[in-house]
Design a protein around this motif. Structure first.
Motif, short mmCIF file in Angstrom:
data_model
loop_
_atom_site.label_atom_id
_atom_site.label_comp_id
_atom_site.label_asym_id
_atom_site.label_seq_id
_atom_site.Cartn_x
_atom_site.Cartn_y
_atom_site.Cartn_z
N CYS A 130 28.24 32.57 47.02
CA CYS A 130 27.48 32.26 45.81
C CYS A 130 27.03 30.80 45.80
CB CYS A 130 28.32 32.56 44.57
SG CYS A 130 28.58 34.33 44.29
N ARG A 131 27.88 29.92 46.28
CA ARG A 131 27.51 28.50 46.36
C ARG A 131 26.29 28.31 47.24
NH1 ARG A 131 28.64 24.51 50.08
NH2 ARG A 131 28.70 22.36 49.29
N SER A 132 26.24 29.00 48.36
CA SER A 132 25.11 28.84 49.28
C SER A 132 23.81 29.36 48.69
CB SER A 132 25.40 29.56 50.60
OG SER A 132 25.41 30.96 50.42
N LEU A 133 23.91 30.29 47.73
CA LEU A 133 22.72 30.87 47.10
C LEU A 133 22.39 30.21 45.77
CD1 LEU A 133 23.51 34.63 47.79
CD2 LEU A 133 21.73 33.26 48.89
N GLY A 134 23.24 29.29 45.31
CA GLY A 134 23.03 28.66 44.02
C GLY A 134 23.35 29.56 42.84
N LEU A 135 24.23 30.54 43.04
CA LEU A 135 24.59 31.47 41.97
C LEU A 135 25.76 30.92 41.16
CD1 LEU A 135 24.50 34.92 43.81
CD2 LEU A 135 22.64 33.69 42.70
N THR A 136 25.78 31.24 39.89
CA THR A 136 26.91 30.91 39.03
C THR A 136 27.98 31.99 39.20
OG1 THR A 136 25.53 29.81 37.39
CG2 THR A 136 27.68 30.60 36.65
N THR A 137 29.23 31.58 39.33
CA THR A 137 30.34 32.52 39.46
C THR A 137 31.22 32.47 38.22
OG1 THR A 137 30.35 32.17 41.85
CG2 THR A 137 32.26 33.26 40.90
N MET A 138 31.30 33.59 37.52
CA MET A 138 32.19 33.72 36.37
C MET A 138 33.51 34.31 36.85
SD MET A 138 29.24 35.60 34.14
CE MET A 138 30.01 35.59 32.53
N ILE A 139 34.62 33.83 36.30
CA ILE A 139 35.93 34.34 36.72
C ILE A 139 36.76 34.69 35.50
CG2 ILE A 139 38.10 33.80 37.89
CD1 ILE A 139 36.62 32.08 39.83
N HIS A 140 37.28 35.91 35.49
CA HIS A 140 38.28 36.34 34.52
C HIS A 140 39.63 35.97 35.13
CE1 HIS A 140 39.99 39.56 31.64
NE2 HIS A 140 41.01 38.95 32.22
N ALA A 141 40.24 34.94 34.58
CA ALA A 141 41.44 34.35 35.19
C ALA A 141 42.70 34.76 34.45
CB ALA A 141 41.32 32.83 35.22
N GLU A 142 43.36 35.79 34.96
CA GLU A 142 44.71 36.17 34.55
C GLU A 142 45.44 36.67 35.78
OE1 GLU A 142 45.28 38.04 30.30
OE2 GLU A 142 43.52 38.97 31.22
N ASN A 143 46.74 36.44 35.83
CA ASN A 143 47.53 36.87 36.97
C ASN A 143 47.84 38.36 36.82
OD1 ASN A 143 49.87 37.50 38.65
ND2 ASN A 143 49.97 35.30 39.04
N GLY A 144 47.09 39.19 37.55
CA GLY A 144 47.24 40.63 37.41
C GLY A 144 48.60 41.15 37.81
N ASP A 145 49.24 40.55 38.81
CA ASP A 145 50.57 41.02 39.24
C ASP A 145 51.61 40.72 38.17
OD1 ASP A 145 49.57 41.98 41.62
OD2 ASP A 145 49.95 40.13 42.71
N MET A 146 51.53 39.56 37.54
CA MET A 146 52.44 39.25 36.43
C MET A 146 52.29 40.29 35.31
SD MET A 146 52.33 35.17 35.67
CE MET A 146 52.98 33.93 36.78
N ILE A 147 51.05 40.58 34.95
CA ILE A 147 50.80 41.49 33.84
C ILE A 147 51.27 42.89 34.17
CG2 ILE A 147 48.94 42.58 32.51
CD1 ILE A 147 47.45 39.88 32.71
N ASN A 148 50.98 43.39 35.37
CA ASN A 148 51.45 44.72 35.76
C ASN A 148 52.97 44.80 35.78
OD1 ASN A 148 48.92 45.85 36.04
ND2 ASN A 148 48.75 45.34 38.22
N PHE A 149 53.62 43.74 36.26
CA PHE A 149 55.09 43.69 36.26
C PHE A 149 55.64 43.83 34.84
CE2 PHE A 149 58.87 40.98 35.76
CZ PHE A 149 59.76 41.61 36.63
N LEU A 150 55.05 43.12 33.90
CA LEU A 150 55.51 43.18 32.52
C LEU A 150 55.20 44.53 31.88
CD1 LEU A 150 54.43 39.59 31.39
CD2 LEU A 150 56.78 40.41 31.70
#
Length: 302
Positions: free
Chosen positions: A177-197
């Motif tokens: 995405c950087r090479s194409l000039g695209l914006t990258t959105m990220i949903h940031a949560e630790n999925g393994d922590m959440i699944n464990f809980l």
């Protein structure tokens, strides 16, 4: 200059403030051509009297879920964009969602064009959710989509089994995405922590609405936000962290911005004010608590 339409008697709001009263807006061929006093008009000019109302630029809602195959919502493209226009939003950006079994992006993009074409009351564009960023998709398909379709942003997930990417996949996608000039959105949560809980809560029959908050603690967002920022820093890529809700994540973002990294963030009021005690309401067999959880979930995710 012949003006098709003149809007009179309004208070115009621009990015720099409210303009002095008495100025009018001249429109030609559906575009604003002039702003000023005593604009020239002819017998064919349509006059709109704003009657002292504020006139603002149309809003842009850059995070909209409409008729998304793996995130059902109550709105179709028709009803959702009609509501948007009623509220002053004239452009929406919705999500085209790849699923993990898809090895090409073009069919699902055409599917979403079919859902939105001739169904929208306002201007619109797409973000692309990538869940299977193969080498072919990153190196061959994304450049075509960016150049020919005008899609300039993708969304990546660090949680949810149907969406979650590995750190290696995040790095590869951010670099492409950087090479194409695209914006990258990220949903940031630790999925393994959440699944464990979640597994522990379900094992002990803790499934009331309040435990929705327990299954997604701040530490899961804090850790993933920090990791997303460091991954982005490694490949020198800008990112937008979506629906930020914890003070720890905000601290990581501020620290990154202090170091002049291109890290951006967005949030919504319910992440800041809909606290876990709302989910603990036990009236009517948890019904009111469930409404609080539904509000938080449908507004934020995926």
């Amino acid at each position: 200059m012949g003006l098709d339409t003149i809007v009179k008697n309004g208070l115009m709001v621009t990015e720099s403030g409210v303009l002095p009263a008495g100025q009018d807006i001249g429109i030609s061929k559906e575009k604003i051509s002039l702003i000023g006093y005593d604009l020239p008009e002819n017998p064919e000019t349509k006059i709109i009297d704003a009657q002292g109302a504020y006139i603002t630029p149309g809003g842009v809602d850059s995070h909209v879920h409409l008729a998304q195959r793996n995130a059902p919502t109550g709105d179709t493209w028709e009803t959702g964009t009609r509501s948007a226009v009623a509220g002053g939003t004239t452009t929406v950006l919705a999500f085209v969602s790849q699923t993990k079994e898809m090895t090409t992006l073009f069919p699902v993009l055409e599917e979403y064009h079919g859902k939105s074409r001739n169904q929208s009351y306002c201007d619109y564009g797409f973000h692309f959710i990538l869940t299977n960023p193969t080498e072919t998709i990153l190196n061959q398909e994304l450049p075509v989509i960016a150049k020919e379709e005008g899609i300039t942003s993708v969304k990546l997930y660090m949680t949810y089994d149907l969406y979650q990417l590995s750190d290696k996949q995040l790095l590869e996608t951010l670099l492409a995405c950087r090479s194409l000039g695209l914006t990258t959105m990220i949903h940031a949560e630790n999925g393994d922590m959440i699944n464990f809980l979640i597994q522990g809560l379900e094992r002990n029959a803790n499934t009331a609405p309040f435990f929705h908050a327990i299954s997604g603690p701040k530490i899961a967002e804090d850790e993933a936000s920090y990791r997303a920022i460091r991954i982005a820093e490694l490949v020198d890529a800008p990112v937008l962290l979506v629906h930020v809700s914890s003070d720890g994540a905000m601290k990581h973002i501020r620290d990154a911005q202090t170091r002049l990294l291109p890290i951006h963030a967005e949030t919504c009021p319910h992440y800041l004010f809909l606290l876990s005690d709302r989910l603990a309401n036990e009236e009517h067999d948890h019904f009111h608590g469930a409404k609080g959880g539904l509000l938080a979930s449908t507004s934020s995710s995926p």
